[in-house]
Design a protein around this motif. Structure first.
Motif, PDB file in Angstrom:
ATOM      1  N   PHE A   7       0.858  -1.132   0.072  1.00 25.85           N
ATOM      2  CA  PHE A   7       0.024   0.059  -0.032  1.00 25.85           C
ATOM      3  C   PHE A   7       0.983   1.247   0.011  1.00 25.85           C
ATOM      4  O   PHE A   7       0.374   2.481  -0.522  1.00 25.85           O
ATOM      5  CB  PHE A   7      -1.143   0.039   1.081  1.00 25.85           C
ATOM      6  N   HIS A   8       2.071   1.226   0.756  1.00 24.82           N
ATOM      7  CA  HIS A   8       3.001   2.304   0.664  1.00 24.82           C
ATOM      8  C   HIS A   8       3.315   2.761  -0.863  1.00 24.82           C
ATOM      9  O   HIS A   8       3.343   3.930  -1.153  1.00 24.82           O
ATOM     10  CB  HIS A   8       4.283   2.088   1.650  1.00 24.82           C
ATOM     11  N   GLN A   9       3.528   1.646  -1.466  1.00 25.95           N
ATOM     12  CA  GLN A   9       4.126   1.850  -2.769  1.00 25.95           C
ATOM     13  C   GLN A   9       2.810   2.264  -3.900  1.00 25.95           C
ATOM     14  O   GLN A   9       3.230   3.218  -4.687  1.00 25.95           O
ATOM     15  CB  GLN A   9       4.834   0.725  -3.391  1.00 25.95           C
ATOM     16  N   LEU A  10       1.668   1.746  -3.623  1.00 28.03           N
ATOM     17  CA  LEU A  10       0.523   2.231  -4.446  1.00 28.03           C
ATOM     18  C   LEU A  10       0.475   3.755  -3.927  1.00 28.03           C
ATOM     19  O   LEU A  10      -0.074   4.582  -4.830  1.00 28.03           O
ATOM     20  CB  LEU A  10      -0.576   1.283  -4.020  1.00 28.03           C
ATOM     21  N   ALA A  11       0.367   4.074  -2.894  1.00 25.67           N
ATOM     22  CA  ALA A  11       0.244   5.555  -2.330  1.00 25.67           C
ATOM     23  C   ALA A  11       1.100   6.405  -2.901  1.00 25.67           C
ATOM     24  O   ALA A  11       0.739   7.491  -3.337  1.00 25.67           O
ATOM     25  CB  ALA A  11       0.113   5.678  -0.923  1.00 25.67           C
ATOM     26  N   ARG A  12       2.521   6.138  -3.039  1.00 30.85           N
ATOM     27  CA  ARG A  12       3.422   6.748  -3.745  1.00 30.85           C
ATOM     28  C   ARG A  12       3.127   7.324  -5.042  1.00 30.85           C
ATOM     29  O   ARG A  12       3.500   8.352  -5.469  1.00 30.85           O
ATOM     30  CB  ARG A  12       4.986   6.219  -3.540  1.00 30.85           C
ATOM     31  N   LEU A  24      -2.895   4.982   2.379  1.00 35.97           N
ATOM     32  CA  LEU A  24      -1.958   5.132   3.704  1.00 35.97           C
ATOM     33  C   LEU A  24      -2.591   4.446   4.857  1.00 35.97           C
ATOM     34  O   LEU A  24      -1.927   4.078   5.805  1.00 35.97           O
ATOM     35  CB  LEU A  24      -1.513   6.499   3.683  1.00 35.97           C
ATOM     36  N   ALA A  25      -3.832   4.821   4.841  1.00 33.85           N
ATOM     37  CA  ALA A  25      -4.794   3.975   6.165  1.00 33.85           C
ATOM     38  C   ALA A  25      -4.490   2.730   5.810  1.00 33.85           C
ATOM     39  O   ALA A  25      -4.192   1.891   6.908  1.00 33.85           O
ATOM     40  CB  ALA A  25      -6.115   4.749   5.942  1.00 33.85           C
ATOM     41  N   LEU A  26      -4.687   1.974   4.776  1.00 36.59           N
ATOM     42  CA  LEU A  26      -4.615   0.681   4.739  1.00 36.59           C
ATOM     43  C   LEU A  26      -3.214   0.140   4.946  1.00 36.59           C
ATOM     44  O   LEU A  26      -3.040  -0.970   5.517  1.00 36.59           O
ATOM     45  CB  LEU A  26      -5.129   0.174   3.379  1.00 36.59           C
TER      46      LEU A  26
END
Length: 133
Positions: A7-12, A24-26
């Motif tokens: 999820f961090h990579q997806l958020a970036r 980021l919550a996930l």
């Protein structure tokens, strides 16, 4: 509950700010933080975090994107919108330089509807019409 997605990579990579916060919550939940901790760290309500988790479980990553909202219906009917487009198109053909105020006056005179000037520009964007030639 949460898959092994990064999820961090997806958020970036996410361009939409709201979707980024949801991802980021996930990510925080995946790391073991409680929903209360996630809500506090992201400055959102716990119910928002709960909704995001519910949407993720139901729809997967697609549930994290911002959905289009219907909003208030346009004050102009479809025929009035078509008439406005014709007016603007004809004015452009005659090389008349229209401004938002001109469109605002036209709407008020012909349809007896008062729009704020800022809404005129939103309306033109929605109708996919420009005032330039």
């Amino acid at each position: 509950m949460l898959s092994s997605e990064n999820f961090h990579q997806l958020a970036r990579r996410e361009k939409n700010g709201q979707a980024r916060i949801r991802l980021l919550a996930l990510a925080h939940l995946q790391e073991g933080k409680s929903r209360d901790e996630v809500a506090e760290s992201l400055k959102v309500s716990v119910s928002s975090v709960n909704n995001w988790v519910r949407r993720y479980c139901a729809e997967g990553i697609d549930g994290m994107t911002t959905k289009p909202r219907s909003g208030r219906p346009c004050a102009l009917s479809e025929s009035q919108q078509a008439q406005l487009i014709i007016f603007i198109t004809e004015q452009k053909k005659q090389a008349v330089k229209l401004k938002g105020r001109d469109v605002q006056d036209y709407i008020q005179q012909h349809f007896a509807i008062i729009f704020e000037l800022s809404h005129i520009y939103r309306l033109l964007k929605q109708l996919k019409v420009t005032l330039r030639r």
